[in-house]
Design an enzyme around this catalytic site. Sequence first.
Site: not given
Length: 274
Positions: A12-13, A75, A156, A188-190
Site C-alpha cells: 500500500d502507499s 492500495c 490518520e 479507498c483503504t481508509h
Amino acid sequence: MFEQNKKIGVFDSGVGGLSVLKQFLKYLPFEKYIYLGDTARVPYGNRSPETIKRYAKECTDFLVSKDVKLIVVACHTVSSVALDVVEQNSNVPVVGMIKPATKSALLLSKNKKIGVIGTRATINSNAYQDALIKSSEKGDVEVFARDCPLFVPLVEEGFINHPATKLIAREYLSDFPNFNIDTLILGCTHYPLLSKVISEILPDVELIDSGEQAAIYALRLLAEKNLLVGEKDVISQKPDVEFYLTDYTSNFSDIAQTFLGFKTENVSFVSLSN
Ligand code: DGL
C-alpha cells in the site's frame, strides 16, 4: 520451499492497507504475510498516473525479491491506475481491489444504482466505474462516483467519529440520496474505518468493503491453485506479519493499532528507489 508455504505480499502507499491486511488475517489467518507500506511517499491519491505507476513498479519489485506466492495490491489508487504494471512485473497471481468489490456490488444491488467513493486518482481513472459497467450483465447499471480526499488525513488523525469528519462526510455524500443508490463501494483503504459515519448519512445503503471482498476472492483463488498453506504447517494462530516501511513516522504504531487492532512488531525499513 513448497509454493504453499511462501508468504503473501501486501502493499500500500502507507498505513491504510492495514485495513485490507486485517481482512486477510480474518479470512486467511494461517497464512504468513509481508506488508510493505510506502510511508515515505504517501499519499498516492493526489499524484499523476505516471508517478503512481513508477511507485507501483518499485513496490512490486520489492515483493518479488521476497519470493511471495501472491501479491495483494491493497492500495485502491494503485489498483485503479497501475494494476497492469504490477501484473507485468511479477510472475505470481495478483489481487487488486477493483474486481472483487465490483462483482460483489453488482450481486448485492437490487436497483443497479451503485455509488463509488475513493481518492482523486482512483475516481479520475474511472477504473471502478468502467469495471461496474463492463461486468453488469445487461449494461443496466448506473454508477455515481465521488472523490473524498479529506477522508484519508482525517482517519490518520484518528478523527474517526469526530464532528469534523461528520461535517465533511455530509458535504461529500450530499448528492447520493438524490441518486437513490442502494450500494456504495468504499474505494479507498481508509474508508472502512468511516463505515459508521457513512451509514449515519446513508442509512439504507449497503456498504462494500473492498478489502474484505479481496480477501474472500484471494481465499478462493489460492484454493483453486492449491496454494493455501497446509494445515500441518500451521504452528500458531498468532498473526504472522513482517512489516516493511519506507519511512518510520512517529505515529505509525498508533495508526497501525487503530487499523489492525493489535500492536505491530517486526517492523523494518526499506529504501525502494535508488
Ligand atoms: N491507500 C490509498 C488508497 O486506497 C489512500 C491513501 C493515499 O492516497 O495514498 O487509494
